[in-house]
Design a protein around this motif. Structure first.
Motif, PDB file in Angstrom:
ATOM      1  N   LEU A  73      11.878 -22.099  10.329  1.00  0.00           N
ATOM      2  CA  LEU A  73      11.111 -23.217  10.771  1.00  0.00           C
ATOM      3  C   LEU A  73      12.289 -24.208  11.505  1.00  0.00           C
ATOM      4  CD1 LEU A  73       8.257 -23.534   8.211  1.00  0.00           C
ATOM      5  CD2 LEU A  73       8.098 -22.396  10.516  1.00  0.00           C
ATOM      6  N   GLY A  74      13.145 -24.499  10.754  1.00  0.00           N
ATOM      7  CA  GLY A  74      14.226 -25.587  10.980  1.00  0.00           C
ATOM      8  C   GLY A  74      15.244 -25.092  11.852  1.00  0.00           C
ATOM      9  N   TRP A  75      15.323 -23.888  12.176  1.00  0.00           N
ATOM     10  CA  TRP A  75      16.537 -23.408  12.870  1.00  0.00           C
ATOM     11  C   TRP A  75      16.058 -22.662  14.149  1.00  0.00           C
ATOM     12  CZ3 TRP A  75      21.102 -25.001  14.632  1.00  0.00           C
ATOM     13  CH2 TRP A  75      21.775 -24.059  15.303  1.00  0.00           C
ATOM     14  N   ARG A  76      15.602 -21.647  13.653  1.00  0.00           N
ATOM     15  CA  ARG A  76      14.951 -20.467  14.816  1.00  0.00           C
ATOM     16  C   ARG A  76      13.958 -20.987  15.561  1.00  0.00           C
ATOM     17  NH1 ARG A  76      18.762 -17.091  15.915  1.00  0.00           N
ATOM     18  NH2 ARG A  76      17.023 -15.875  16.920  1.00  0.00           N
ATOM     19  N   ALA A  77      12.953 -21.781  15.177  1.00  0.00           N
ATOM     20  CA  ALA A  77      11.747 -22.415  15.537  1.00  0.00           C
ATOM     21  C   ALA A  77      12.018 -23.757  16.187  1.00  0.00           C
ATOM     22  CB  ALA A  77      10.701 -22.172  15.015  1.00  0.00           C
ATOM     23  N   ARG A  78      13.086 -24.267  16.154  1.00  0.00           N
ATOM     24  CA  ARG A  78      13.483 -25.782  16.531  1.00  0.00           C
ATOM     25  C   ARG A  78      13.208 -25.944  17.934  1.00  0.00           C
ATOM     26  NH1 ARG A  78      18.188 -22.931  17.165  1.00  0.00           N
ATOM     27  NH2 ARG A  78      19.805 -23.534  18.651  1.00  0.00           N
ATOM     28  N   ASP A  79      13.201 -25.017  19.020  1.00  0.00           N
ATOM     29  CA  ASP A  79      13.038 -25.263  20.252  1.00  0.00           C
ATOM     30  C   ASP A  79      11.469 -25.658  20.520  1.00  0.00           C
ATOM     31  OD1 ASP A  79      15.626 -24.853  21.111  1.00  0.00           O
ATOM     32  OD2 ASP A  79      15.294 -22.668  21.433  1.00  0.00           O
ATOM     33  N   LEU A  80      10.787 -25.222  19.616  1.00  0.00           N
ATOM     34  CA  LEU A  80       9.275 -25.378  19.765  1.00  0.00           C
ATOM     35  C   LEU A  80       9.120 -26.849  19.623  1.00  0.00           C
ATOM     36  CD1 LEU A  80       6.320 -24.739  20.298  1.00  0.00           C
ATOM     37  CD2 LEU A  80       6.328 -24.239  17.877  1.00  0.00           C
ATOM     38  N   PHE A  81       9.739 -27.385  18.559  1.00  0.00           N
ATOM     39  CA  PHE A  81       9.654 -29.071  18.281  1.00  0.00           C
ATOM     40  C   PHE A  81      10.278 -29.798  19.439  1.00  0.00           C
ATOM     41  CE2 PHE A  81       9.732 -26.722  14.193  1.00  0.00           C
ATOM     42  CZ  PHE A  81       8.564 -26.953  13.755  1.00  0.00           C
ATOM     43  N   VAL A  82      11.361 -29.357  19.867  1.00  0.00           N
ATOM     44  CA  VAL A  82      12.121 -30.012  20.974  1.00  0.00           C
ATOM     45  C   VAL A  82      10.820 -29.897  22.211  1.00  0.00           C
ATOM     46  CG1 VAL A  82      13.727 -29.764  22.544  1.00  0.00           C
ATOM     47  CG2 VAL A  82      14.451 -29.307  20.394  1.00  0.00           C
ATOM     48  N   TRP A  83      10.393 -28.805  22.500  1.00  0.00           N
ATOM     49  CA  TRP A  83       9.445 -28.570  23.726  1.00  0.00           C
ATOM     50  C   TRP A  83       8.103 -29.776  23.546  1.00  0.00           C
ATOM     51  CZ3 TRP A  83       4.305 -27.226  23.628  1.00  0.00           C
ATOM     52  CH2 TRP A  83       3.773 -27.014  24.904  1.00  0.00           C
ATOM     53  N   LEU A  84       7.748 -29.682  22.339  1.00  0.00           N
ATOM     54  CA  LEU A  84       6.598 -30.809  21.895  1.00  0.00           C
ATOM     55  C   LEU A  84       6.815 -32.104  22.143  1.00  0.00           C
ATOM     56  CD1 LEU A  84       5.105 -29.210  18.713  1.00  0.00           C
ATOM     57  CD2 LEU A  84       4.137 -29.114  21.039  1.00  0.00           C
ATOM     58  N   ALA A  86       9.366 -33.050  24.140  1.00  0.00           N
ATOM     59  CA  ALA A  86      10.021 -33.316  25.521  1.00  0.00           C
ATOM     60  C   ALA A  86       9.055 -33.970  26.489  1.00  0.00           C
ATOM     61  CB  ALA A  86      10.510 -31.978  26.054  1.00  0.00           C
ATOM     62  N   PRO A  87       9.269 -34.744  27.612  1.00  0.00           N
ATOM     63  CA  PRO A  87       8.420 -35.025  28.428  1.00  0.00           C
ATOM     64  C   PRO A  87       7.765 -34.048  29.422  1.00  0.00           C
ATOM     65  CG  PRO A  87      10.524 -35.488  29.357  1.00  0.00           C
ATOM     66  CD  PRO A  87      10.786 -34.991  28.082  1.00  0.00           C
ATOM     67  N   HIS A  88       6.737 -34.229  30.175  1.00  0.00           N
ATOM     68  CA  HIS A  88       6.111 -33.209  30.954  1.00  0.00           C
ATOM     69  C   HIS A  88       6.818 -32.660  31.918  1.00  0.00           C
ATOM     70  CE1 HIS A  88       2.560 -33.138  28.181  1.00  0.00           C
ATOM     71  NE2 HIS A  88       2.241 -34.467  28.402  1.00  0.00           N
ATOM     72  N   THR A  89       7.455 -33.717  32.598  1.00  0.00           N
ATOM     73  CA  THR A  89       8.371 -33.198  33.960  1.00  0.00           C
ATOM     74  C   THR A  89       9.638 -34.124  33.865  1.00  0.00           C
ATOM     75  OG1 THR A  89       7.303 -35.204  35.112  1.00  0.00           O
ATOM     76  CG2 THR A  89       6.201 -33.027  35.444  1.00  0.00           C
ATOM     77  N   LEU A  90      10.480 -33.404  34.487  1.00  0.00           N
ATOM     78  CA  LEU A  90      11.831 -33.815  34.758  1.00  0.00           C
ATOM     79  C   LEU A  90      12.206 -34.000  36.224  1.00  0.00           C
ATOM     80  CD1 LEU A  90      14.638 -34.426  32.910  1.00  0.00           C
ATOM     81  CD2 LEU A  90      15.126 -31.803  33.476  1.00  0.00           C
ATOM     82  N   THR A  91      12.443 -35.075  36.556  1.00  0.00           N
ATOM     83  CA  THR A  91      12.792 -35.082  38.164  1.00  0.00           C
ATOM     84  C   THR A  91      14.261 -35.297  38.554  1.00  0.00           C
ATOM     85  OG1 THR A  91      10.536 -36.061  38.423  1.00  0.00           O
ATOM     86  CG2 THR A  91      12.243 -36.411  40.300  1.00  0.00           C
ATOM     87  N   VAL A  92      14.962 -34.476  39.416  1.00  0.00           N
ATOM     88  CA  VAL A  92      16.272 -34.791  39.948  1.00  0.00           C
ATOM     89  C   VAL A  92      16.390 -34.990  41.350  1.00  0.00           C
ATOM     90  CG1 VAL A  92      18.555 -33.330  39.901  1.00  0.00           C
ATOM     91  CG2 VAL A  92      16.972 -32.835  38.069  1.00  0.00           C
ATOM     92  N   ASP A  93      16.927 -35.786  41.580  1.00  0.00           N
ATOM     93  CA  ASP A  93      17.303 -36.199  43.220  1.00  0.00           C
ATOM     94  C   ASP A  93      18.897 -36.783  43.100  1.00  0.00           C
ATOM     95  OD1 ASP A  93      17.618 -38.839  42.114  1.00  0.00           O
ATOM     96  OD2 ASP A  93      15.547 -39.538  42.515  1.00  0.00           O
ATOM     97  N   ARG A  98      15.583 -38.065  35.964  1.00  0.00           N
ATOM     98  CA  ARG A  98      14.235 -39.015  35.263  1.00  0.00           C
ATOM     99  C   ARG A  98      13.393 -38.255  34.609  1.00  0.00           C
ATOM    100  NH1 ARG A  98      12.912 -40.782  39.458  1.00  0.00           N
ATOM    101  NH2 ARG A  98      10.860 -39.724  40.145  1.00  0.00           N
ATOM    102  N   ALA A  99      13.174 -38.663  33.164  1.00  0.00           N
ATOM    103  CA  ALA A  99      12.134 -37.950  32.499  1.00  0.00           C
ATOM    104  C   ALA A  99      11.230 -39.002  31.851  1.00  0.00           C
ATOM    105  CB  ALA A  99      12.668 -36.966  31.475  1.00  0.00           C
ATOM    106  N   ASP A 100       9.930 -39.213  32.387  1.00  0.00           N
ATOM    107  CA  ASP A 100       9.080 -40.263  32.129  1.00  0.00           C
ATOM    108  C   ASP A 100       9.800 -41.493  32.304  1.00  0.00           C
ATOM    109  OD1 ASP A 100       7.177 -38.579  31.451  1.00  0.00           O
ATOM    110  OD2 ASP A 100       7.441 -38.560  29.287  1.00  0.00           O
ATOM    111  N   GLY A 101      10.084 -42.466  31.162  1.00  0.00           N
ATOM    112  CA  GLY A 101      10.710 -43.777  31.371  1.00  0.00           C
ATOM    113  C   GLY A 101      12.276 -43.928  31.272  1.00  0.00           C
ATOM    114  N   THR A 102      12.715 -42.557  31.131  1.00  0.00           N
ATOM    115  CA  THR A 102      14.452 -42.488  30.919  1.00  0.00           C
ATOM    116  C   THR A 102      14.900 -42.030  32.066  1.00  0.00           C
ATOM    117  OG1 THR A 102      13.987 -41.765  28.571  1.00  0.00           O
ATOM    118  CG2 THR A 102      16.007 -41.225  29.653  1.00  0.00           C
ATOM    119  N   ARG A 103      15.989 -42.953  32.641  1.00  0.00           N
ATOM    120  CA  ARG A 103      16.614 -42.441  33.817  1.00  0.00           C
ATOM    121  C   ARG A 103      17.886 -42.330  33.647  1.00  0.00           C
ATOM    122  NH1 ARG A 103      15.571 -41.650  38.953  1.00  0.00           N
ATOM    123  NH2 ARG A 103      17.271 -42.208  40.460  1.00  0.00           N
ATOM    124  N   ILE A 104      18.883 -41.184  34.032  1.00  0.00           N
ATOM    125  CA  ILE A 104      20.245 -41.294  33.792  1.00  0.00           C
ATOM    126  C   ILE A 104      20.763 -41.167  35.349  1.00  0.00           C
ATOM    127  CG2 ILE A 104      22.202 -39.745  33.015  1.00  0.00           C
ATOM    128  CD1 ILE A 104      20.464 -38.672  30.754  1.00  0.00           C
TER     129      ILE A 104
END
Length: 243
Positions: A73-84, A86-93, A98-104
């Motif tokens: 649950l903590g290692w093999r399934a960790r990507d599921l928790f990361v997915w939950l 994560a923001p719905h969309t990721l925008t690259v320009d 940009r992901a929701d309110g975060t911008r790099i």
């Protein structure tokens, strides 16, 4: 750069992690049934629990069941928790990511680390660190290429300026200078370096990627994940060797 380069990526459910999560829950349920059965809590039929405990793996279930649940649950399934999370969309320009309110902003990125085994790109910027799991997003190859193109081009300009100014630039175990490349205190002059390339490796099912530098007639392999800004070093040396 053209504004048409702007692209949005939506997150993709990591089905492999879902399977691991369900397997972990099933194992946890069986473990709980075995532990609670003596207390009269019938999570599973009593005879079924007894048959399991008397079998060849009953002892290992009691001994290793909980650690295995934690690992699954903590290692093999960790990507599921990361997915939950994560923001719905990721925008690259052409300006940044940009992901929701975060911008790099690309100009704020100081390091890029490729982790081929995890299909992940880590960006260290002035505001912190972003671990970008490519497989969690639609069109991961397009996303990877866009991030690499934007980040590497900017970092390469800085490296060229620093080397021209006589300043050494560290790439993990390697140091780039105006005379050549230094590894463990040994200098490989430009005339000593014959080629540089990326090479995929598979060892007992574990996939990795090495940066292979041929110098003085001998090939040296470096784990790409341990060479900070490996794509930048590859771009610099490729251009330098090409003349």
């Amino acid at each position: 750069m053209e504004a048409a380069l702007k692209r949005s990526h939506h997150k993709i459910l990591p089905t492999h992690s879902v399977y691991w999560f369900l397997a972990g829950l099933a194992l946890l349920y069986v473990e709980a049934a075995a532990l609670l059965d003596p207390l009269g809590v019938p999570l599973l039929p009593h005879q079924m629990v007894q048959d399991v405990l008397r079998s060849g793996f009953g002892f290992y279930l009691l001994l290793l069941g909980i650690p295995c649940c934690i690992w699954v649950l903590g290692w093999r399934a960790r990507d599921l928790f990361v997915w939950l999370m994560a923001p719905h969309t990721l925008t690259v320009d052409d300006e940044g990511l940009r992901a929701d309110g975060t911008r790099i902003r690309w100009r704020d990125v100081r390091e890029i680390i490729e982790q081929h085994a995890d299909d992940c790109v880590t960006l260290r910027h002035t505001g912190g660190t972003l671990r970008l799991r490519l497989f969690l997003w639609s069109d991961p190859d397009v996303l990877h290429d866009a991030v690499l193109e934007q980040v590497v081009s900017r970092l390469l300009e800085r490296v060229i300026h620093q080397v021209s100014a006589g300043k050494p630039v560290r790439f993990g175990p390697l140091v780039l200078g105006d005379l050549g490349l230094i590894h463990r205190g040994k200098l490989w002059r430009w005339d000593d370096i014959e080629s540089i390339r990326l090479q995929d490796e598979v060892d007992q099912g574990y996939a990795s990627r090495d940066l292979v530098i041929v110098a003085q007639g001998k090939a040296r392999k470096f784990d790409e994940a341990k060479v900070i800004n490996a794509p930048v070093l590859l771009a610099y040396l490729s251009g330098r060797l090409a003349g």
